[in-house]
Design an enzyme around this catalytic site. Structure first.
Site, PDB file in Angstrom:
ATOM      1  N   PHE A 168      21.055  22.291 -64.414  1.00  0.00           N
ATOM      2  CA  PHE A 168      21.649  21.165 -63.695  1.00  0.00           C
ATOM      3  C   PHE A 168      20.725  20.686 -62.572  1.00  0.00           C
ATOM      4  CE2 PHE A 168      26.215  22.723 -64.734  1.00  0.00           C
ATOM      5  CZ  PHE A 168      26.024  22.333 -66.049  1.00  0.00           C
ATOM      6  N   HIS A 169      19.935  21.588 -62.014  1.00  0.00           N
ATOM      7  CA  HIS A 169      18.988  21.207 -60.966  1.00  0.00           C
ATOM      8  C   HIS A 169      17.724  20.579 -61.542  1.00  0.00           C
ATOM      9  CE1 HIS A 169      21.444  23.935 -58.485  1.00  0.00           C
ATOM     10  NE2 HIS A 169      20.951  23.285 -57.448  1.00  0.00           N
ATOM     11  N   GLY A 170      17.569  20.624 -62.860  1.00  0.00           N
ATOM     12  CA  GLY A 170      16.384  20.062 -63.489  1.00  0.00           C
ATOM     13  C   GLY A 170      15.444  21.151 -63.974  1.00  0.00           C
ATOM     14  N   ARG A 227      17.799  14.197 -57.875  1.00  0.00           N
ATOM     15  CA  ARG A 227      18.362  15.331 -58.613  1.00  0.00           C
ATOM     16  C   ARG A 227      19.732  15.721 -58.082  1.00  0.00           C
ATOM     17  NH1 ARG A 227      13.362  19.561 -59.706  1.00  0.00           N
ATOM     18  NH2 ARG A 227      12.517  18.468 -61.523  1.00  0.00           N
ATOM     19  N   SER A 284      23.171  26.633 -64.157  1.00  0.00           N
ATOM     20  CA  SER A 284      22.995  26.081 -62.819  1.00  0.00           C
ATOM     21  C   SER A 284      21.568  25.596 -62.609  1.00  0.00           C
ATOM     22  CB  SER A 284      23.352  27.140 -61.769  1.00  0.00           C
ATOM     23  OG  SER A 284      23.150  26.647 -60.462  1.00  0.00           O
TER      24      SER A 284
END
Length: 477
Positions: free
Chosen positions: A358-360, A170, A355
């Protein structure tokens, strides 16, 4: 009421070194003890606090350092190889980009093996989105590229990738996404006059100094690899000091927090210990990313500022200092765009939501990041009102020396108020960081919603209640 301005959140950021990022914290391996020691974790787990210093050194420090060295050796070596190949000898630009992509691919393959294929697919999807947007298939290149990449990541997470494999990459995936999206936005704003050619884009995305742990850097900053290296007598000591510092952070996170702060502490003591261990693992990654970038010839500045996180003035400063380049990236490419359409509060929540994406698709990270979005807004707003009412230097960010407040930062009222808010910040950090413990088996594929809620419920959701009270105070003042 004091007028809110997100500019107050901004950190003094060096535009010439706006590269950098942070990625997910380093996943330490589990080390097996020699066969002569038949210890069963489920039945009789030996806690670190029961070890002597010599045992801690033998069973934790030595294996942690040796195993980390084995994993990170290629990253540092290939970053230095790229520097020597391209900055000492001056090859043509196409060869520099080719060397950057090749060295980065070697590093990624050594770290992730076949999982590197996911990174290649994301780079291909993002590159295709940029090309299509250039020929008019997208409204604006930045948002279009961001949307396409996020959809691809969601598809992989839900239907394609193995959860354990996906969770392990990730961080690198997020760095790739940030790089491609920043190129799109820079083209929209004319910071870049033309799209990079495929070879230059590959060198930028796969640069060995940033491909694994980051940090994020803009394409313009990456282009400095085409310039002669400015040799500095302090370059080698700077690398060595950062490398030693990141090793210290790793050892504190892995070995010494549990040894100094035992399980016999109260639940809040254990929460603080687990959050502290997580924070130090993040500092390890941040300093390691500085080392790898410096060895690759990239001047990225500071990625994290631990002293401003561990001794905070406010949550606002923690958010900035936790990851300076990512804060800059989100502020530049996400928040400013959202603020023009949504207003301050909604733009903040949108920024933290992006945000978390973007981290999953991870409830744990989403819950923490969205909580931080609400927390920072309430804290900033409340302190702005209090500063206006009492005419004191108690804002979330430190006042300049020539501010107009009657009660300066060194007055007893300002000092005590700032100290109270600083203590509250430490309290919130312990609460928000408690679920990032490394003891759960869910760590390999990401924590579930029940894990997060169980951790917070064990602390009676105290932090959220405190912030609710702060919001009520902000509303009535």
């Amino acid at each position: 009421m004091a007028e809110l301005s997100y500019e107050e959140y901004e950190y003094d950021y060096d535009q010439d070194a706006d590269g950098m990022e942070y990625v997910d914290y380093y996943d330490e391996d589990v080390y097996e003890l020699p066969e002569g020691n038949s210890w069963e974790q489920e039945e009789e787990e030996e806690v670190a606090s029961q070890f002597t210093l010599s045992e801690l050194y033998e069973y934790c420090v030595v294996p942690t350092v040796s195993d980390s060295s084995r994993h990170l050796y290629n990253l540092l070596v290939w970053s230095a190889v790229f520097l020597l190949m391209t900055r000492v000898v001056r090859p043509p630009a196409w060869l520099v980009h080719l060397a950057s992509a090749a060295c980065g691919c070697v590093v990624a393959w050594d770290m992730f093996g076949l999982r590197t294929g996911y990174m290649a697919c994301l780079a291909g999807v993002g590159g295709l989105a940029l090309v299509l947007s250039h020929f008019g298939f997208g409204c604006r290149r930045g948002p279009w590229t961001c949307g396409v990449c996020v959809v691809f990541l969601i598809f992989c997470e839900l239907w394609w990738a193995d959860p354990v494999d996906w969770h392990s990459i990730r961080g690198p995936q997020m760095i790739l996404l940030m790089k491609m999206v920043s190129v799109g936005y820079d083209l929209d704003s004319a910071a870049l006059y033309s799209p990079p050619n495929p070879l230059a884009m590959a060198g930028y995305l796969m640069n060995p100094g940033t491909v694994v742990f980051g940090p994020w850097l803009s394409f313009s900053s990456y282009q400095k690899v085409l310039q002669p290296l400015s040799w500095n007598v302090w370059m080698v000591p700077a690398v060595l000091v950062r490398l030693a510092t990141c090793v210290i952070f790793l050892l504190v996170s892995t070995c010494y927090t549990s040894w100094v702060l035992p399980d016999s502490l109260s639940r809040w003591g254990i929460a603080y210990r687990d959050a502290l261990s997580f924070r130090f693992s993040h500092y390890f990654v941040s300093y390691l990313s500085e080392v790898s970038a410096l060895l690759a010839g990239l001047d990225v500045g500071r990625v994290a500022r631990p002293h401003q996180v561990e001794m905070p003035r406010s949550l606002v400063e923690v958010v900035i200092s936790w990851n300076v380049p990512m804060h800059h990236w989100l502020k530049t490419y996400v928040f400013k765009t959202a603020r023009n359409h949504l207003g301050i509060f909604c733009a903040l929540l949108f920024t933290y939501s992006m945000s978390s994406l973007f981290h999953g698709l991870n409830f744990q990270l989403a819950a923490v990041l969205l909580s931080l979005g609400f927390y920072t807004f309430v804290e900033y707003s409340l302190r702005a009102k209090l500063a206006s009412v009492f005419n004191a230097c108690i804002l979330a960010r430190a006042c300049p020396d020539n501010c107009s407040h009657k009660l300066k930062a060194w007055s007893w009222f300002s000092l005590s108020t700032n100290l109270v808010f600083g203590a509250l910040t430490v309290f919130h950090l312990a609460y928000l960081g408690i679920m990032f413990d490394s003891s759960s088996q869910q760590q390999e594929e990401g924590y579930s919603m029940s894990h997060t809620l169980n951790k917070w419920s064990s602390l009676n959701y105290a932090s959220h209640w405190v912030m609710f009270v702060c919001y009520v105070m902000y509303s009535v003042i």
